[in-house]
Structures are given as structure tokens and as C-alpha cells.
Write a protein that holds these residues in place. Sequence first.
Motif, PDB file in Angstrom:
ATOM      1  N   ASN A  39       0.847  -1.181   0.000  1.00 59.72           N
ATOM      2  CA  ASN A  39       0.000   0.000   0.000  1.00 59.72           C
ATOM      3  C   ASN A  39       0.889   1.239   0.000  1.00 59.72           C
ATOM      4  O   ASN A  39       2.086   1.154  -0.287  1.00 59.72           O
ATOM      5  N   ASN A  40       0.316   2.362   0.330  1.00 60.21           N
ATOM      6  CA  ASN A  40       1.100   3.589   0.409  1.00 60.21           C
ATOM      7  C   ASN A  40       0.887   4.233   1.780  1.00 60.21           C
ATOM      8  O   ASN A  40       0.603   5.410   1.888  1.00 60.21           O
ATOM      9  N   LEU A  41       0.994   3.414   2.811  1.00 58.07           N
ATOM     10  CA  LEU A  41       0.845   3.924   4.174  1.00 58.07           C
ATOM     11  C   LEU A  41       2.088   4.724   4.532  1.00 58.07           C
ATOM     12  O   LEU A  41       3.187   4.444   4.033  1.00 58.07           O
ATOM     13  N   THR A  42       1.892   5.698   5.398  1.00 54.92           N
ATOM     14  CA  THR A  42       3.010   6.595   5.710  1.00 54.92           C
ATOM     15  C   THR A  42       3.201   6.718   7.222  1.00 54.92           C
ATOM     16  O   THR A  42       2.334   6.356   8.011  1.00 54.92           O
ATOM     17  N   GLY A  43       4.350   7.244   7.576  1.00 58.96           N
ATOM     18  CA  GLY A  43       4.617   7.601   8.973  1.00 58.96           C
ATOM     19  C   GLY A  43       5.265   6.496   9.777  1.00 58.96           C
ATOM     20  O   GLY A  43       5.723   5.488   9.238  1.00 58.96           O
ATOM     21  N   PRO A  83       6.532   2.210   0.882  1.00 60.41           N
ATOM     22  CA  PRO A  83       7.822   2.913   0.857  1.00 60.41           C
ATOM     23  C   PRO A  83       7.936   4.036   1.887  1.00 60.41           C
ATOM     24  O   PRO A  83       9.043   4.366   2.289  1.00 60.41           O
ATOM     25  N   ASN A  84       6.819   4.575   2.307  1.00 62.27           N
ATOM     26  CA  ASN A  84       6.888   5.717   3.220  1.00 62.27           C
ATOM     27  C   ASN A  84       6.576   5.357   4.667  1.00 62.27           C
ATOM     28  O   ASN A  84       6.248   6.206   5.474  1.00 62.27           O
ATOM     29  N   LEU A  85       6.658   4.064   4.957  1.00 61.16           N
ATOM     30  CA  LEU A  85       6.377   3.608   6.314  1.00 61.16           C
ATOM     31  C   LEU A  85       7.695   3.224   6.982  1.00 61.16           C
ATOM     32  O   LEU A  85       8.603   2.689   6.332  1.00 61.16           O
TER      33      LEU A  85
HETATM   34  C1  LIG Z   1       2.179   7.843  -1.768  1.00 61.39           C
HETATM   35  O1  LIG Z   1       1.850   8.910  -0.928  1.00 61.39           O
HETATM   36  C2  LIG Z   1       2.687  10.051  -1.088  1.00 61.39           C
HETATM   37  C3  LIG Z   1       2.249  11.122  -0.125  1.00 61.39           C
HETATM   38  O2  LIG Z   1       1.843  10.592   1.091  1.00 61.39           O
HETATM   39  C4  LIG Z   1       2.611  10.565  -2.493  1.00 61.39           C
HETATM   40  O3  LIG Z   1       3.520  11.629  -2.672  1.00 61.39           O
HETATM   41  C5  LIG Z   1       2.969   9.440  -3.461  1.00 61.39           C
HETATM   42  O4  LIG Z   1       2.769   9.880  -4.793  1.00 61.39           O
HETATM   43  C6  LIG Z   1       2.110   8.226  -3.215  1.00 61.39           C
HETATM   44  N1  LIG Z   1       2.590   7.135  -4.041  1.00 61.39           N
HETATM   45  C7  LIG Z   1       1.801   6.394  -4.795  1.00 61.39           C
HETATM   46  C8  LIG Z   1       2.439   5.313  -5.578  1.00 61.39           C
HETATM   47  O5  LIG Z   1       0.598   6.590  -4.845  1.00 61.39           O
END
Ligand SMILES: *[C@@H]1O[C@H](CO)[C@@H](O)[C@H](O)[C@H]1NC(C)=O
Length: 479
Positions: free
Chosen positions: A371-375, A397-399
Motif C-alpha cells: 500500500n502507500n501507508l506513511t509515517g 515505501p513511506n512507512l
Molecule cells: C504515496 O503517498 C505520497 C504522499 O503521502 C505521495 O507523494 C505518493 O505519490 C504516493 N505514491 C503512490 C504510488 O501513490
Amino acid sequence: MTSFKTINDVIVLIFILSWGVGCHGQAETGIAPMEKTEREALYSTIQGFVGYWWNGSELYPDPCGWTPIQGVSCDLFEGSWYVTDLNIGPFYDNSLVCAPNVQFRPDFFALKYLKSLSIFNCFTSPHHFPISIPTKNWESLYGSLQSLEFRSNPGLIGQIPTSFGYLKNLQSLVLLENGLTGELPSNIGNLVRLRRLVLAGNRFRGQVPDSFGGLRELLILDLSQNSLSGPLPVTFGGLTSLLKLDLSSNQLEGKISIEFGKLKNLTLLDLSKNKFSGGLVQSLQELCSLEELVLSNNPIGGDLLGVGWHNLKSLVFLDLSNLGLTSGIPETFIELKRLRFLGLGDNKLTGNLSPKLEALPSISAIYLNGNNLTGDLKFSEGFYGKLGRRFGAWNNPNLCYPNGLVSPSNRPFGVRPCQQEVTLYGLDHDGKSKVSNGTLNQNSQFLASLGFSRYGLDGFWKVFMAETLMIVLGLNVLI
Ligand SMILES: *[C@@H]1O[C@H](CO)[C@@H](O)[C@H](O)[C@H]1NC(C)=O
Ligand SMILES: *[C@@H]1O[C@H](CO)[C@@H](O)[C@H](O)[C@H]1NC(C)=O
Ligand SMILES: *[C@@H]1O[C@H](CO)[C@@H](O)[C@H](O)[C@H]1NC(C)=O
Ligand SMILES: *[C@@H]1O[C@H](CO)[C@@H](O)[C@H](O)[C@H]1NC(C)=O
């Protein structure tokens, strides 16, 4: 996998125990009274299946008396014995086993008190000796036949005869894992006493007939593993008794019907591996008995926010992976006190992950990977320790997890530590590929371990054994 083995053992045991119930013979007091025509019809029917070498009158002169035939049960009607149950195929060590070139003899239809026919692993040669279900004469069994089962017969080809529509007393129709083709006859919907309809694992195509919605007494409907297409009939809301609905692995499409909300007794809904679209409908939250909800691998899209998940208080297994969902993960999930499996992997979910998920008292597996979970992940070390690899957060990638707060052995798998973002980012990429290649199908393995294997057990046993196992084995089921 060990629990799957246990299921088989239990079933074998049940069969062994129930095998004591055979013919109610009149032991040693001479031949049980039986019409000659009935006896001849039985011999001929069996000979058609097992081959010419089998001479019934010689081997079993008194089939409902002192020479019972394995797989044949009889009962007394107006002073004579009649065959009520006929089981062909390798059910037991000394069962009647089919010949390679089997015949379905018309004499079969003379067994006028037959309640149950079951043919298992009998027509096995789709190329050399394919055989079709007879199209005619089923009406002669319409008053008596309650259970009809063809299971694991790859050599059984052709269509379901429309004359099955005459079998008004049928309570169980199981055509599981055969080579059957064509469309589903709509007059199956006339069999209003059906409690179990299992047509899984064939090559049926076309739409599900509207008439199926009239099967008000149906408890189990399993049409999985076919090539059915088109939208589901809106009449499905009429299946109000249903406990289990499995339509997985077809090509069904359209929006998931609001009508599903009427299925108040449903405990299992599996629509996975289809082409459903149009988002998650709010009426899903009305399925208040639901224990297992599997919608994975459909282009459903939308988000998680429109459904009041907290209403599904009985939910144990929730698989929403690979649906194209784009939203945050709502906190209402934390009210699912019985939830053991939460699959949200391979979506486009965003936002932070609430550490409150840790408070789910029964949880044993959470998959959020891809997914694109963050933090920062804010779960306690004990939580990672409890779930191990069953906490899946890789490929976000942003976790990251707070480095230093978690000992090396309990670090969430495939997630990078927060402080070393820049330097480890590249390494992480390599790690991710390996991870996603090595951890496919957690969900299907879980289903298999619950007894949901597509091969071996049919609908009723799947549900029954899965429930029993969950109760008996508790959390061990997941390990
Ligand atoms: C994931 O989220 C970030 C911001 O939280 C955003 O910049 C990025 O484009 C997103 N990546 C995808 C693959 O959706
Ligand atoms: C079976 O055996 C009996 C006598 O042993 C014989 O009369 C009869 O023809 C045989 N039937 C078949 C179908 O082979
Ligand atoms: C649903 O289940 C309850 C309890 O088992 C039962 O009393 C009720 O009749 C069922 N409803 C339908 C429509 O079958
Ligand atoms: C799985 O591994 C193969 C090579 O071993 C690679 O080409 C592929 O991209 C990997 N798949 C994923 C999903 O990372």
C-alpha cells in the motif's frame, strides 16, 4: 496444513462411524422379501458402473438381507425391501469401484424408492471414456430422491439435464469437481426444497439464473471455480436462509448488490477472484451474522469509509486485499473483537496506521503490505513479537518503525527503521522484491488451513469443519 490433515482424519472417522448404518437385514431367517424387478435393477445398475465381471445374483443373492453390498442401503416399504441409498466409488476400502468404461444403465431409474445417489471418483477418463448424465427419466425419481451427488468425476461431461427440474423433493444437489459445461438450467430454481446447492469446480458459464433467488430454504450455495459471468441476479436477496455463499473464482461482474444486505443469517460470503466493481456497498454492514468475508482480487475500487465495519460484530476473517481501495484505514475496525485475520494488502491505502489496531483482542494476522501507508509504526514490541511475519507491512515505501525502540528479533518484516531513511532506502527496495516473491498467498494458505481447500471437501463440510476447528483449535488455526 496440520489442521487440514485433521479435517480429513475427522471426516474419515465420521464415515467409519456412520458406516455401521447399512441394511437393516433380517439375519439368517432366509431371504429378505424383495421384488425381483428391484433386485435385478440394483444388480444391473451396479454392474454398469463396476463392470461385467461383477455378478450380483451370484455374489450378493440377498442384497438387503444377509449379503449386504458395501455402499447400498435398503428400507422396508409395504412389506418389501427397496434400495434407498446408493454410493458408488472408493468411499471405503471395500467399496464398489468403477470400471474404466462406465455405463449409466437405464435400470437405475427403476429404483423407485431411491433417496440418495452418490457417485464419487467414478468417471475419471475425460479423453477415453467421457460420459454424460442421462437426460431422460429423472421424473421417475421425483417423489423419492432427496440427495444427488456427483463428486470428483473429471470424465463426467456435458450439461446439467433440464429434467433435474423434476426432482421436487431434492434437498441436496452436489455436482462438485466434474467436467460439466454449459449454462446453469434455470429450472434448478424450481427445486424449492433445496438446502444445499454445490456446483463448484466445473466449467459452467453464462449468467446465474434469476430463478436461483427463489430457493428460500437454501443454506449453502457454492458456485465457485467455474466461468460464470455477468452480474448477479437482484433476486439473490430472496435467499434469506443462506448461511454460506461462495461465488469465488468466476468472472462475475457489476456492483455487489445491495440485496445482499437481506441475508441476515449469512456467515460466509466469498466473492473473491471475480470482476466485481463499483465500490464496497454500505449494505454489507447489514450482514450481521457474517464471520468470514472474502472479497479479495476484484477491481472493486472505492474506499473503506462507506461501510460501518463495527456492525459486523461476528467477523473473524476479513480479506479485502487487492481491491484497488484508496483511503485511510478507519478506526472502526478496532471494534471487531472476534477478528483474527485482517487482509488489506495490495491496495492503494494511504495515511497513518492507528496503533489502536493492536487492541483487537483476537487478532493473529494483519496484512497491509503493498500500500502507500506513511509515517511511524507505533505498535508495541510485544505486538510485533506476537504476530511475527503475520504482521505484513512491507512494500509501503513511506512507512518506517522507530529504530531503537524495537529489538532486532521483533522488527516488523520488510519495514525500514525511521532514522536511517536515506541510506537504507535503496537496500529496502531489494528487500521488498524478495519479500513479495516469498510471501505470496498468505490468505489462501489460511483458508486452506481452515478447511477451505477447493479440492477434497464440499460446501457443507467446509463450513462445518471450519467452524468446529476455529472453536476447537482457537488461535492455533493461524499458526
Ligand atoms: C504515496 O503517498 C505520497 C504522499 O503521502 C505521495 O507523494 C505518493 O505519490 C504516493 N505514491 C503512490 C504510488 O501513490
Ligand atoms: C451370474 O451368475 C449366475 C449363476 O452363477 C448366472 O446364471 C448368470 O447368468 C450370471 N449373470 C451375469 C449377468 O453374468
Ligand atoms: C436465521 O437463523 C435463526 C437462528 O438460527 C433462525 O431462527 C431463523 O429462522 C433464520 N432465518 C431464516 C430466514 O432462515
Ligand atoms: C520476483 O522475482 C523476480 C525475479 O526473481 C522478479 O523479476 C520479479 O519482479 C519479482 N516480483 C516482485 C513482485 O517483486
